[in-house]
Design a protein around this motif. Structure first.
Motif, PDB file in Angstrom:
ATOM      1  N   PRO A 143       5.692  -1.134   4.380  1.00 45.68           N
ATOM      2  CA  PRO A 143       5.214  -1.621   3.287  1.00 45.68           C
ATOM      3  C   PRO A 143       6.356  -3.086   3.065  1.00 45.68           C
ATOM      4  CG  PRO A 143       6.850   0.143   2.617  1.00 45.68           C
ATOM      5  CD  PRO A 143       6.462  -0.276   4.795  1.00 45.68           C
ATOM      6  N   VAL A 144       7.321  -3.316   4.314  1.00 45.44           N
ATOM      7  CA  VAL A 144       8.084  -4.200   4.496  1.00 45.44           C
ATOM      8  C   VAL A 144       7.569  -5.242   5.515  1.00 45.44           C
ATOM      9  CG1 VAL A 144      10.269  -3.575   3.082  1.00 45.44           C
ATOM     10  CG2 VAL A 144       9.681  -3.511   5.742  1.00 45.44           C
ATOM     11  N   SER A 145       6.391  -4.742   6.088  1.00 43.80           N
ATOM     12  CA  SER A 145       6.260  -5.850   7.259  1.00 43.80           C
ATOM     13  C   SER A 145       4.674  -7.281   6.930  1.00 43.80           C
ATOM     14  CB  SER A 145       5.475  -5.154   8.062  1.00 43.80           C
ATOM     15  OG  SER A 145       3.991  -4.614   7.316  1.00 43.80           O
ATOM     16  N   ALA A 146       4.449  -7.256   5.511  1.00 50.46           N
ATOM     17  CA  ALA A 146       4.420  -8.423   4.196  1.00 50.46           C
ATOM     18  C   ALA A 146       5.725  -8.841   3.466  1.00 50.46           C
ATOM     19  CB  ALA A 146       2.840  -7.929   4.339  1.00 50.46           C
ATOM     20  N   ASP A 147       4.434 -10.231   2.746  1.00 51.10           N
ATOM     21  CA  ASP A 147       5.572 -10.935   1.821  1.00 51.10           C
ATOM     22  C   ASP A 147       5.297  -9.888   0.630  1.00 51.10           C
ATOM     23  OD1 ASP A 147       7.096 -12.459   0.032  1.00 51.10           O
ATOM     24  OD2 ASP A 147       5.829 -14.499   0.349  1.00 51.10           O
ATOM     25  N   PRO A 197      -0.230  -9.869  -1.157  1.00 49.30           N
ATOM     26  CA  PRO A 197      -0.765  -9.701   0.570  1.00 49.30           C
ATOM     27  C   PRO A 197      -1.933  -8.388   0.444  1.00 49.30           C
ATOM     28  CG  PRO A 197       1.016  -8.324   0.335  1.00 49.30           C
ATOM     29  CD  PRO A 197       0.847  -8.931  -0.820  1.00 49.30           C
ATOM     30  N   SER A 198      -3.070  -8.700   0.863  1.00 50.73           N
ATOM     31  CA  SER A 198      -3.817  -7.801   1.352  1.00 50.73           C
ATOM     32  C   SER A 198      -3.625  -7.556   2.029  1.00 50.73           C
ATOM     33  CB  SER A 198      -5.335  -9.048   2.183  1.00 50.73           C
ATOM     34  OG  SER A 198      -4.780  -9.218   3.749  1.00 50.73           O
ATOM     35  N   GLU A 199      -4.479  -5.679   2.375  1.00 45.30           N
ATOM     36  CA  GLU A 199      -4.266  -4.528   2.976  1.00 45.30           C
ATOM     37  C   GLU A 199      -4.091  -4.763   4.302  1.00 45.30           C
ATOM     38  OE1 GLU A 199      -5.790  -0.742   3.789  1.00 45.30           O
ATOM     39  OE2 GLU A 199      -4.977  -0.612   2.267  1.00 45.30           O
ATOM     40  N   PRO A 222       0.942  -0.916  -0.048  1.00 44.66           N
ATOM     41  CA  PRO A 222       0.382   0.310  -0.491  1.00 44.66           C
ATOM     42  C   PRO A 222       1.631   1.560  -0.196  1.00 44.66           C
ATOM     43  CG  PRO A 222      -0.072  -1.208   1.967  1.00 44.66           C
ATOM     44  CD  PRO A 222       0.096  -1.758   1.484  1.00 44.66           C
ATOM     45  N   ALA A 223       0.318   2.223  -0.935  1.00 43.44           N
ATOM     46  CA  ALA A 223       1.508   3.496  -0.997  1.00 43.44           C
ATOM     47  C   ALA A 223       1.016   4.422  -0.339  1.00 43.44           C
ATOM     48  CB  ALA A 223       2.040   3.503  -2.327  1.00 43.44           C
ATOM     49  N   PHE A 233       9.445  35.758   7.968  1.00 43.29           N
ATOM     50  CA  PHE A 233       9.457  34.531   8.751  1.00 43.29           C
ATOM     51  C   PHE A 233       8.257  33.584   9.374  1.00 43.29           C
ATOM     52  CE2 PHE A 233      13.444  36.055   7.348  1.00 43.29           C
ATOM     53  CZ  PHE A 233      14.275  34.835   6.600  1.00 43.29           C
ATOM     54  N   SER A 234       7.999  32.122   9.206  1.00 45.22           N
ATOM     55  CA  SER A 234       7.044  31.742   9.341  1.00 45.22           C
ATOM     56  C   SER A 234       6.725  30.835   9.866  1.00 45.22           C
ATOM     57  CB  SER A 234       5.462  32.194   8.829  1.00 45.22           C
ATOM     58  OG  SER A 234       4.951  33.386   7.872  1.00 45.22           O
ATOM     59  N   LEU A 235       6.168  30.669  11.015  1.00 49.58           N
ATOM     60  CA  LEU A 235       5.806  29.056  11.719  1.00 49.58           C
ATOM     61  C   LEU A 235       4.734  28.330  11.327  1.00 49.58           C
ATOM     62  CD1 LEU A 235       8.006  28.894  15.141  1.00 49.58           C
ATOM     63  CD2 LEU A 235       8.901  28.245  13.140  1.00 49.58           C
ATOM     64  N   GLU A 236       4.765  27.006  10.327  1.00 50.79           N
ATOM     65  CA  GLU A 236       3.620  26.172  10.505  1.00 50.79           C
ATOM     66  C   GLU A 236       3.831  25.422  11.444  1.00 50.79           C
ATOM     67  OE1 GLU A 236       3.032  25.897   6.011  1.00 50.79           O
ATOM     68  OE2 GLU A 236       2.708  28.295   5.521  1.00 50.79           O
ATOM     69  N   PHE A 237       1.802  25.191  11.862  1.00 48.22           N
ATOM     70  CA  PHE A 237       1.745  24.072  12.484  1.00 48.22           C
ATOM     71  C   PHE A 237       0.601  22.766  11.809  1.00 48.22           C
ATOM     72  CE2 PHE A 237       3.477  26.912  15.198  1.00 48.22           C
ATOM     73  CZ  PHE A 237       4.495  25.770  16.551  1.00 48.22           C
ATOM     74  N   ASP A 238       0.439  21.551  11.475  1.00 46.45           N
ATOM     75  CA  ASP A 238      -0.477  20.756  10.494  1.00 46.45           C
ATOM     76  C   ASP A 238      -1.109  19.782  11.075  1.00 46.45           C
ATOM     77  OD1 ASP A 238       0.185  22.284   8.273  1.00 46.45           O
ATOM     78  OD2 ASP A 238       1.680  21.163   7.380  1.00 46.45           O
ATOM     79  N   LEU A 239      -2.120  19.501  10.817  1.00 50.42           N
ATOM     80  CA  LEU A 239      -2.528  18.237  11.605  1.00 50.42           C
ATOM     81  C   LEU A 239      -3.584  17.132  10.727  1.00 50.42           C
ATOM     82  CD1 LEU A 239      -3.438  16.127  14.246  1.00 50.42           C
ATOM     83  CD2 LEU A 239      -5.036  18.097  14.718  1.00 50.42           C
ATOM     84  N   GLY A 240      -4.038  16.263  10.563  1.00 52.97           N
ATOM     85  CA  GLY A 240      -5.002  15.761   9.641  1.00 52.97           C
ATOM     86  C   GLY A 240      -4.406  14.664   9.401  1.00 52.97           C
ATOM     87  N   VAL A 241      -5.264  14.090   8.072  1.00 57.49           N
ATOM     88  CA  VAL A 241      -4.592  12.420   7.878  1.00 57.49           C
ATOM     89  C   VAL A 241      -4.533  12.469   6.367  1.00 57.49           C
ATOM     90  CG1 VAL A 241      -7.017  12.129   8.989  1.00 57.49           C
ATOM     91  CG2 VAL A 241      -6.843  12.546   6.292  1.00 57.49           C
ATOM     92  N   GLN A 242      -3.513  11.043   6.325  1.00 61.29           N
ATOM     93  CA  GLN A 242      -2.744  10.786   4.742  1.00 61.29           C
ATOM     94  C   GLN A 242      -3.516   9.674   4.740  1.00 61.29           C
ATOM     95  OE1 GLN A 242       1.488  10.760   3.287  1.00 61.29           O
ATOM     96  NE2 GLN A 242       1.180   9.632   5.437  1.00 61.29           N
ATOM     97  N   GLN A 243      -3.704   9.393   3.131  1.00 55.09           N
ATOM     98  CA  GLN A 243      -3.975   7.949   3.069  1.00 55.09           C
ATOM     99  C   GLN A 243      -3.573   7.231   3.090  1.00 55.09           C
ATOM    100  OE1 GLN A 243      -5.891   8.237  -1.185  1.00 55.09           O
ATOM    101  NE2 GLN A 243      -6.923   6.461  -0.950  1.00 55.09           N
ATOM    102  N   SER A 244      -2.903   6.123   3.390  1.00 53.25           N
ATOM    103  CA  SER A 244      -2.243   5.382   2.742  1.00 53.25           C
ATOM    104  C   SER A 244      -2.852   3.862   2.809  1.00 53.25           C
ATOM    105  CB  SER A 244      -1.384   4.997   4.277  1.00 53.25           C
ATOM    106  OG  SER A 244      -0.480   3.575   4.804  1.00 53.25           O
ATOM    107  N   GLY A 245      -1.892   3.139   1.495  1.00 52.59           N
ATOM    108  CA  GLY A 245      -3.495   2.408   0.727  1.00 52.59           C
ATOM    109  C   GLY A 245      -4.584   3.005   0.436  1.00 52.59           C
ATOM    110  N   GLN A 246      -6.075   1.811   1.715  1.00 50.04           N
ATOM    111  CA  GLN A 246      -7.210   1.892   1.397  1.00 50.04           C
ATOM    112  C   GLN A 246      -7.715   3.250   3.161  1.00 50.04           C
ATOM    113  OE1 GLN A 246      -8.934   3.069  -1.291  1.00 50.04           O
ATOM    114  NE2 GLN A 246      -7.152   1.685  -2.440  1.00 50.04           N
ATOM    115  N   GLN A 247      -6.612   3.544   3.607  1.00 51.69           N
ATOM    116  CA  GLN A 247      -6.971   4.071   4.810  1.00 51.69           C
ATOM    117  C   GLN A 247      -6.390   5.383   5.212  1.00 51.69           C
ATOM    118  OE1 GLN A 247      -6.058   1.120   8.294  1.00 51.69           O
ATOM    119  NE2 GLN A 247      -5.503  -0.242   6.757  1.00 51.69           N
ATOM    120  N   ASN A 248      -6.908   6.133   5.530  1.00 50.36           N
ATOM    121  CA  ASN A 248      -7.289   7.428   6.090  1.00 50.36           C
ATOM    122  C   ASN A 248      -6.292   7.429   7.397  1.00 50.36           C
ATOM    123  OD1 ASN A 248      -7.818   8.573   4.006  1.00 50.36           O
ATOM    124  ND2 ASN A 248      -9.574   8.598   5.003  1.00 50.36           N
TER     125      ASN A 248
END
Length: 239
Positions: A205-209, A216-218, A125-126, A156-171
């Motif tokens: 990505p290297v935790s399954a064969d 392998p399934s996700e 899963p990418a 000059f600024s500081l930025e702080f982010d909070l959210g989700v990233q898609q990994s495979g079919q999961q957020n």
């Protein structure tokens, strides 16, 4: 008057003359005679130094950016995205960002194809797009003077982010902190260079064969915490 008194008066007179001769005289030079690096630039108007040329309070900012994840090993590390910010003051802004990831593999993971290991990272899963809420704090404002007629505001600024990233079919959750340098042109357009530190959860990505067998399934992949670094260039416009 005794000879001793005369000698004492003579000694005091000599000391007085010597002290006057040692007094430092104040010497003034014209600006033309001084080295250029020691002269304060003369601007056409003093207001260019005293007043802010860019006042973002109460304005919207729309931006686009592109960059890459420095330490991405297995997948394409190119980022692209867009953002919108509302400036609640001249120093604080709140926004939403969307960052996409280019598909494909890195050159490092491609070298495993056709080897004895036979690892195929296309089966893993990418990481995908990110959706983030963002807070920006501008802690330094100034101006760069390239000539008498060209003065560019910079921040000059500081930025702080909070959210989700898609990994495979999961957020999965993601947080980030960044420092950004923004250079304004024509008081609306700005060029920005940003260094970002990301902390997020992803499927390993290297935790399954992912060898020559079946894909392998996700659910076969375990999750891990990843720390990454990113560099970005952006262009924004203040409405």
């Amino acid at each position: 008057m005794t000879s001793k008194a005369i000698k004492l008066i003579s000694l005091l007179f000599c000391l007085l003359l010597l002290g006057r001769s040692l007094e430092a005289a104040t010497i003034e030079f014209s600006e033309e005679e001084l080295p250029s690096e020691s002269v304060v630039p003369v601007l056409d108007s003093p207001l260019a130094v005293k007043n802010k040329l860019v006042k973002p309070k109460g304005r919207l900012e729309l931006g686009v950016n592109a960059g890459y994840i420095i330490d991405e090993m297995f997948f394409n590390n190119v980022l692209w995205g867009t953002s919108v910010f509302y400036h609640s003051s001249d120093y604080k802004a709140w926004g939403i960002k969307y960052l996409g990831r280019m598909t494909g593999l890195s050159t490092y993971s491609e070298q495993f194809e056709g080897t004895s290991q036979g690892l195929d990272f296309n089966k893993a899963p990418a990481p995908g797009a990110m959706l983030l809420g963002s807070y920006r704090w501008t802690f330094l404002y100034g101006k760069l003077s390239f000539s008498k007629d060209l003065v560019l505001p910079t921040q000059f600024s500081l930025e702080f982010d909070l959210g989700v990233q898609q990994s495979g079919q999961q957020n999965l959750p993601l947080t980030a902190a960044a420092i950004s340098h923004r250079l304004y042109m024509k008081r609306q357009f700005a060029l920005a260079a940003t260094y970002r530190l990301l902390l997020y959860q992803m499927l390993d990505p290297v935790s399954a064969d992912i060898g020559t067998g079946t894909t392998p399934s996700e659910s076969d992949f375990s999750k891990k915490i990843q720390i990454s670094q990113g560099l970005e260039l952006g262009l924004s416009y203040l409405f």
